[in-house]
Write an enzyme that holds these catalytic residues in place. Structure first.
Site, PDB file in Angstrom:
ATOM      1  N   LYS A  89       0.866  -1.313  -0.076  1.00 34.95           N
ATOM      2  CA  LYS A  89      -0.067  -0.017  -0.121  1.00 34.95           C
ATOM      3  C   LYS A  89       0.998   1.076  -0.014  1.00 34.95           C
ATOM      4  CE  LYS A  89      -3.982  -0.954   2.737  1.00 34.95           C
ATOM      5  NZ  LYS A  89      -4.853  -0.647   4.173  1.00 34.95           N
ATOM      6  N   ASP A 117      -8.841   1.725   4.831  1.00 33.50           N
ATOM      7  CA  ASP A 117      -9.125   0.316   4.897  1.00 33.50           C
ATOM      8  C   ASP A 117      -9.622  -0.134   3.995  1.00 33.50           C
ATOM      9  OD1 ASP A 117      -9.014  -1.624   7.505  1.00 33.50           O
ATOM     10  OD2 ASP A 117     -11.274  -1.738   6.856  1.00 33.50           O
ATOM     11  N   PHE A 171       0.028  -6.958  -4.400  1.00 37.46           N
ATOM     12  CA  PHE A 171       0.231  -7.575  -2.986  1.00 37.46           C
ATOM     13  C   PHE A 171      -1.277  -8.092  -2.745  1.00 37.46           C
ATOM     14  CE2 PHE A 171      -2.349  -4.623  -0.447  1.00 37.46           C
ATOM     15  CZ  PHE A 171      -2.500  -3.244  -1.211  1.00 37.46           C
ATOM     16  N   ASP A 187      -3.845  -9.552  -5.157  1.00 36.07           N
ATOM     17  CA  ASP A 187      -3.567  -9.137  -6.612  1.00 36.07           C
ATOM     18  C   ASP A 187      -3.436 -10.493  -7.512  1.00 36.07           C
ATOM     19  OD1 ASP A 187      -3.981  -6.730  -6.027  1.00 36.07           O
ATOM     20  OD2 ASP A 187      -1.961  -6.147  -6.060  1.00 36.07           O
TER      21      ASP A 187
END
Ligand code: IMP
Length: 195
Positions: A14, A71, A151, A154
């Site tokens: 992220k 989130d 990540f 994916d």
């Protein structure tokens, strides 16, 4: 002077995506790796928004800087929306590979492979109220993983509009279409007017 923003996350996948979007706009991006003394946030919320608000507040209780918390997760139709807010903690080990394996197993009898990534971002400057931004990306869950970029889920998420797995996209391609990229496009528009 470069403006600093703290990404309320330890997730390197992220953080990399946020850096790729925000550094070209002149922001210096910090993350929870830069504040190792901050306590872990318990994600006790029932919704993505509740959890994103908890993450922002936990950081701003201790650090006076603008904060972005997200989130996010994967919502699978034939599993009644699971893993949803529990996406990171879906398997016992909480490792991406194990989460992917558990999900494919849970879906072995599912004809309907449709799913979506959801991202709820909360941005808060210390002197302002929190603002929320959301984005989604529709796709399908594959039956075999394709290891590559990105990540989390994916490797098993097929992006119909690009006819590619999410793991086959470069970070720029992913940020253009992803749930996080869509939510960020709205936030970046606001940041460009931020004094
Ligand atoms: P969070 O850090 O509590 O928001 O949990 C997010 C989890 O959702 C991640 O650990 C992944 O399992 C999943 N997730 C969220 N966004 C993505 C993404 O862009 N690609 C793949 N998995 C994602």
């Amino acid at each position: 002077m470069m403006k600093k923003i703290v990404i309320a996350s330890m997730n390197n996948g992220k953080i990399k995506e946020y850096k790729a979007m925000l550094e070209p706009l002149g922001f210096e991006i910090l993350s929870l790796h830069d504040f190792p003394d901050l306590p872990d946030v318990e994600e006790t919320g029932k919704t993505f928004l509740e959890n994103a608000l908890l993450k922002v507040q936990a950081v701003q209780d201790r650090i006076i800087m603008p904060v972005i918390a997200d989130d996010s997760g994967l919502v699978v139709d034939c599993l009644n929306g699971r893993p949803g807010v529990n996406s990171r903690r879906y398997s016992e080990s909480e490792k991406d590979e194990d989460n992917n394996m558990k999900l494919m197993k849970a879906m072995s009898a599912c004809q309907d492979r449709s799913a979506r990534f959801v991202c709820q971002i909360v941005y808060k400057r210390p002197d302002q109220a929190a603002k929320a931004y959301s984005g989604t990306l529709e796709g399908k869950i594959a039956t075999t993983p394709v290891i590559g970029n990105g990540f989390g889920y994916d490797p098993i998420f097929y992006v119909c509009e690009l006819n590619k797995m999410m793991s086959e996209l470069t970070i720029e391609e992913k940020n253009r279409i992803s749930h996080r990229g869509k939510a960020m496009a709205k936030l970046m528009e606001d940041l460009s007017h931020d004094g």
